[in-house]
Design an enzyme around this catalytic site. Structure first.
Site, short mmCIF file in Angstrom:
data_model
loop_
_atom_site.label_atom_id
_atom_site.label_comp_id
_atom_site.label_asym_id
_atom_site.label_seq_id
_atom_site.Cartn_x
_atom_site.Cartn_y
_atom_site.Cartn_z
N ARG A 70 -62.02 48.86 -7.72
CA ARG A 70 -60.64 49.43 -7.13
C ARG A 70 -59.90 50.02 -8.28
NH1 ARG A 70 -56.98 44.78 -5.18
NH2 ARG A 70 -58.45 43.76 -5.90
N GLU A 108 -56.38 35.36 -9.95
CA GLU A 108 -55.46 34.72 -9.02
C GLU A 108 -56.27 33.59 -8.08
OE1 GLU A 108 -52.46 37.36 -6.85
OE2 GLU A 108 -51.30 35.86 -6.49
O1 PRP Z 1 -55.12 39.95 -13.29
P1 PRP Z 1 -55.89 39.67 -12.27
O2 PRP Z 1 -55.37 37.80 -11.93
O3 PRP Z 1 -57.27 39.04 -13.56
O4 PRP Z 1 -56.40 40.06 -11.17
C1 PRP Z 1 -56.13 41.11 -11.00
C2 PRP Z 1 -57.55 41.85 -10.59
O5 PRP Z 1 -57.91 41.34 -9.10
C3 PRP Z 1 -58.33 42.59 -8.14
O6 PRP Z 1 -59.37 42.63 -8.30
P2 PRP Z 1 -60.23 42.40 -7.59
O7 PRP Z 1 -61.14 41.04 -8.41
O8 PRP Z 1 -60.12 41.36 -6.13
O9 PRP Z 1 -62.10 43.17 -7.51
P3 PRP Z 1 -61.55 44.78 -6.43
O10 PRP Z 1 -60.92 45.29 -7.08
O11 PRP Z 1 -63.32 45.09 -6.28
O12 PRP Z 1 -61.19 44.68 -4.93
C4 PRP Z 1 -57.71 44.25 -8.85
O13 PRP Z 1 -58.04 45.07 -8.94
C5 PRP Z 1 -58.13 42.98 -10.80
O14 PRP Z 1 -59.38 44.14 -11.45
N1 ADE Z 2 -51.60 39.61 -5.43
C1 ADE Z 2 -52.76 40.99 -5.29
N2 ADE Z 2 -52.90 42.17 -4.51
C2 ADE Z 2 -53.53 42.47 -4.88
N3 ADE Z 2 -55.02 42.46 -5.55
C3 ADE Z 2 -54.82 41.09 -6.36
N4 ADE Z 2 -56.03 40.66 -7.00
C4 ADE Z 2 -55.42 39.72 -8.03
N5 ADE Z 2 -54.45 39.65 -7.23
C5 ADE Z 2 -53.68 40.14 -6.59
#
Ligand code: PRP
Ligand code: ADE
Length: 171
Positions: free
Chosen positions: A58, A95
């Site tokens: 993302r 998370e």
């Molecule tokens: O601060 P944190 O607890 O580390 O969480 C934030 C991260 O989690 C999500 O990524 P995700 O791993 O879900 O991957 P995506 O972007 O491919 O959906 C979001 O895009 C951040 O990169």
């Molecule tokens: N609560 C949340 N919503 C969307 N993206 C996330 N990545 C980590 N925590 C998230």
């Protein structure tokens, strides 16, 4: 424009108890995506970066258009085993699970000014790992910017670079 009006909260995704902040609705609304990119680009430009780094997946959707708008290069921080050649990697807690991030070992020139971008700061594990990785590679990380910050998770404490977010949620 009220950007929060274009982001929806989806309960219990991807696990029970997690409120997922879904930016799909912002991305599919052209003027909202454009405004988010424009406002983040203003923050980023003030830091005078040589290059931007974005976090898969993302994060790419915001970081790449910002780099393009500013006319500077873009470095991919990717999920494991996606990048060819020599890579540097770090594992970190999410998370809702665990993950690992990698970058190409030769992606940054020593001392270059890098701003790292992602869509969202939750626990700060991902962004914190990205910053550490860039620093290991010799970058001067002059800023870290996200669209969304979940302040109640305290992720900022893991971010050892000047941090700014456009939108914050306290629950
Ligand atoms: O601060 P944190 O607890 O580390 O969480 C934030 C991260 O989690 C999500 O990524 P995700 O791993 O879900 O991957 P995506 O972007 O491919 O959906 C979001 O895009 C951040 O990169
Ligand atoms: N609560 C949340 N919503 C969307 N993206 C996330 N990545 C980590 N925590 C998230």
């Amino acid at each position: 424009m009220d950007l929060k009006a274009h982001i929806r909260g989806i309960p219990d995704f991807p696990k029970p108890g997690i409120l997922f902040y879904d930016i799909s609705t912002l991305l599919r609304h052209g003027p909202a995506w454009n405004e988010a990119v424009r406002r983040m680009a203003d923050i980023v430009a003030a830091k005078k970066p040589d290059v931007l780094a974005g976090i898969e997946s993302r994060g790419f959707l915001l970081a790449a258009p910002i780099a393009h708008a500013l006319g500077i290069g873009f470095i991919m921080l990717r999920k494991p085993r996606k990048l060819p050649g020599a890579v540097l990697g770090l594992s970190y807690a999410l998370e809702y699970g665990e993950d690992r991030i990698e970058m190409q070992a030769d992606a940054v020139e020593k001392g270059s000014r890098v701003v790292i971008l992602d869509d969202l700061l939750a626990t700060g594990g991902t962004l914190g790992a990205g910053i550490n990785l860039l620093q290991q590679a010799g970058a001067d990380v002059v800023g870290a910017v996200t669209l969304i910050e979940l302040t109640f998770l305290g992720g900022r404490s893991r971010i050892h670079a000047p941090f700014e977010s456009l939108l914050s949620y306290d629950e």
